[in-house]
Each structure stands twice: as structure tokens, then as C-alpha cells.
Design an enzyme around this catalytic site. Sequence first.
Site, PDB file in Angstrom:
ATOM      1  N   LYS A 266       0.832  -1.210   0.000  1.00 47.44           N
ATOM      2  CA  LYS A 266       0.000   0.000   0.000  1.00 47.44           C
ATOM      3  C   LYS A 266       0.858   1.248   0.000  1.00 47.44           C
ATOM      4  O   LYS A 266       0.563   2.209  -0.701  1.00 47.44           O
ATOM      5  CB  LYS A 266      -0.859   0.022   1.272  1.00 47.44           C
ATOM      6  CG  LYS A 266      -2.110  -0.758   1.168  1.00 47.44           C
ATOM      7  CD  LYS A 266      -3.014  -0.197   2.235  1.00 47.44           C
ATOM      8  CE  LYS A 266      -3.934  -1.187   2.791  1.00 47.44           C
ATOM      9  NZ  LYS A 266      -4.607  -0.654   3.980  1.00 47.44           N
TER      10      LYS A 266
ATOM     11  N   ASP B 172      -9.478   2.500   4.535  1.00 43.74           N
ATOM     12  CA  ASP B 172     -10.088   1.197   4.751  1.00 43.74           C
ATOM     13  C   ASP B 172     -10.732   0.807   3.440  1.00 43.74           C
ATOM     14  O   ASP B 172     -11.390   1.617   2.782  1.00 43.74           O
ATOM     15  CB  ASP B 172     -11.121   1.250   5.886  1.00 43.74           C
ATOM     16  CG  ASP B 172     -11.335  -0.144   6.484  1.00 43.74           C
ATOM     17  OD1 ASP B 172     -10.361  -0.910   6.598  1.00 43.74           O
ATOM     18  OD2 ASP B 172     -12.478  -0.481   6.832  1.00 43.74           O
TER      19      ASP B 172
ATOM     20  N   PHE C  63      -1.852  -7.823  -4.451  1.00 48.21           N
ATOM     21  CA  PHE C  63      -2.091  -8.577  -3.219  1.00 48.21           C
ATOM     22  C   PHE C  63      -3.586  -8.796  -3.058  1.00 48.21           C
ATOM     23  O   PHE C  63      -4.396  -8.341  -3.874  1.00 48.21           O
ATOM     24  CB  PHE C  63      -1.504  -7.818  -2.014  1.00 48.21           C
ATOM     25  CG  PHE C  63      -2.239  -6.536  -1.687  1.00 48.21           C
ATOM     26  CD1 PHE C  63      -2.007  -5.392  -2.429  1.00 48.21           C
ATOM     27  CD2 PHE C  63      -3.166  -6.481  -0.644  1.00 48.21           C
ATOM     28  CE1 PHE C  63      -2.681  -4.209  -2.142  1.00 48.21           C
ATOM     29  CE2 PHE C  63      -3.847  -5.310  -0.347  1.00 48.21           C
ATOM     30  CZ  PHE C  63      -3.600  -4.171  -1.095  1.00 48.21           C
TER      31      PHE C  63
ATOM     32  N   TYR D 291      -7.285  -9.693  -3.077  1.00 50.31           N
ATOM     33  CA  TYR D 291      -8.201 -10.271  -4.060  1.00 50.31           C
ATOM     34  C   TYR D 291      -7.796  -9.952  -5.501  1.00 50.31           C
ATOM     35  O   TYR D 291      -8.540 -10.265  -6.436  1.00 50.31           O
ATOM     36  CB  TYR D 291      -9.626  -9.753  -3.809  1.00 50.31           C
ATOM     37  CG  TYR D 291     -10.182 -10.137  -2.453  1.00 50.31           C
ATOM     38  CD1 TYR D 291     -10.797 -11.377  -2.252  1.00 50.31           C
ATOM     39  CD2 TYR D 291     -10.098  -9.276  -1.365  1.00 50.31           C
ATOM     40  CE1 TYR D 291     -11.298 -11.738  -1.013  1.00 50.31           C
ATOM     41  CE2 TYR D 291     -10.594  -9.623  -0.116  1.00 50.31           C
ATOM     42  CZ  TYR D 291     -11.194 -10.849   0.056  1.00 50.31           C
ATOM     43  OH  TYR D 291     -11.681 -11.215   1.283  1.00 50.31           O
ATOM     44  N   ASP D 292      -6.641  -9.320  -5.692  1.00 48.98           N
ATOM     45  CA  ASP D 292      -6.214  -8.923  -7.046  1.00 48.98           C
ATOM     46  C   ASP D 292      -6.277 -10.052  -8.084  1.00 48.98           C
ATOM     47  O   ASP D 292      -6.678  -9.801  -9.226  1.00 48.98           O
ATOM     48  CB  ASP D 292      -4.798  -8.319  -7.021  1.00 48.98           C
ATOM     49  CG  ASP D 292      -4.790  -6.873  -6.543  1.00 48.98           C
ATOM     50  OD1 ASP D 292      -5.871  -6.268  -6.453  1.00 48.98           O
ATOM     51  OD2 ASP D 292      -3.701  -6.349  -6.267  1.00 48.98           O
TER      52      ASP D 292
END
Length: 190
Positions: free
Chosen positions: A12, A68, A148, A150-151
Site C-alpha cells: 500500500k 479502509d 495482493f 483479491y487482485d
Amino acid sequence: MKIVFATNNAHKLKEVSAVLGEGYELVTLREVGITEDIPETGATLDENASLKARYVYERTGLDCFADDTGLEVEALGGAPGVHSARYATDGHDFAANNRKLLNELEGVENRAARFRTVIALIEGGKELRVEGIVEGTIATAESGAEGFGYDPLFIPNGYERTFAEMSADEKNAISHRGRAVAELVKLLKE
Ligand code: IMP
């Protein structure tokens, strides 16, 4: 400008730094001495983003933001949503989450889904929120090794590849987080 990003997730951090560009120095939780997990007890993405940003602000007094994200699958009534990280297990087990999602959608024709990111920014003690959304579908099998979470299962509308089959730049340009960060940049520049 120095600003705390309430995360220790290296993926991220890289994604968000790339979108923010030069002129912003992102500081991680570890760097401000917050090593414990910040409680994410909110019932919505908005609440959780807000809780995290306030937690950091109360302890550091520094400008900060927290995000989030949830994957909202139409046929599952918006699940896993706010529970995306802990969908299959108590931890952040991406492989188990993806297996569970495929099982839940077995034989289901409507595979529409969207990623939604909410960012809560606290600047000069004032809180603001922005969001970013990308619409897409859930594939019937995993593809790709980038990214990363659910990619490997998420195909954005207008593409025939999953996020995990895209370069970081390609994903950032259209992703939920990329869009939310673009909105964040607008706020920071105002
Ligand atoms: P977080 O709120 O950003 O920690 O996201 C919660 C969960 O959503 C993560 O543990 C991942 O399973 C998933 N997630 C968040 N962002 C992404 C992304 O960009 N791609 C795939 N999955 C993601």
C-alpha cells in the site's frame, strides 16, 4: 510535506507514494512508534478509516490519513465488504480468502463486484473523508502474481485481465485506492 499514513503494509505504501508523487513524505506507523494493531471495530469502511486516523492523531498530533478498503460483491449482498481482510480466517490469509470467494460464487452468474476505499484525513486537527471506487467482476479462477489480496480474482470493467496481471502503474491509474488517493491529493492541495 510530512504526513503519517496509518499503515505498515509495504504494498500500500508503494502504491500510495506513487500516486502522491514528490512533495509528500509518507511516514509509517512503525516510524511514529505505533507498533500495535489499531482496533478496527467499526461497522463500515467510513467508521474504520476514521477510527484509525483518530487513533494516530490522538497519539502523535501529526497530520495523518488512514484508509479502509472492502471488496463488495453484488451477489453476496455486499460481502465481504468491511470484513474483507478476515473473510475466511482471523488473519490476513489472502489465499484462503480467495478460495472462499470462489466457493461462495460457484455456479453464480452475477459476478459483479467493486472495490471501495475510504480515506479519512486529519489535517490541522480537522477531519475530512474521500472515497474511490472501481467496478468489475470476479473471475472464475485466479490469474496473475502482482498486487495482493483479491487482485488475482478482480477484473476491472473494460479489461480482460485481473489486477494481479497488471503492472503497479496500470493498477494505480484505475484502482479504488488510486482514485481515493487522487481525491486526497486534491484535498491536500486545496
Ligand atoms: P484494507 O482496509 O486496505 O486493509 O483492506 C482490507 C482487505 O481488502 C485486505 O486485507 C485485502 O484482502 C483487500 N484489499 C484491499 N485493497 C486491495 C487491493 O488493492 N487489491 C486486492 N485486495 C485488496
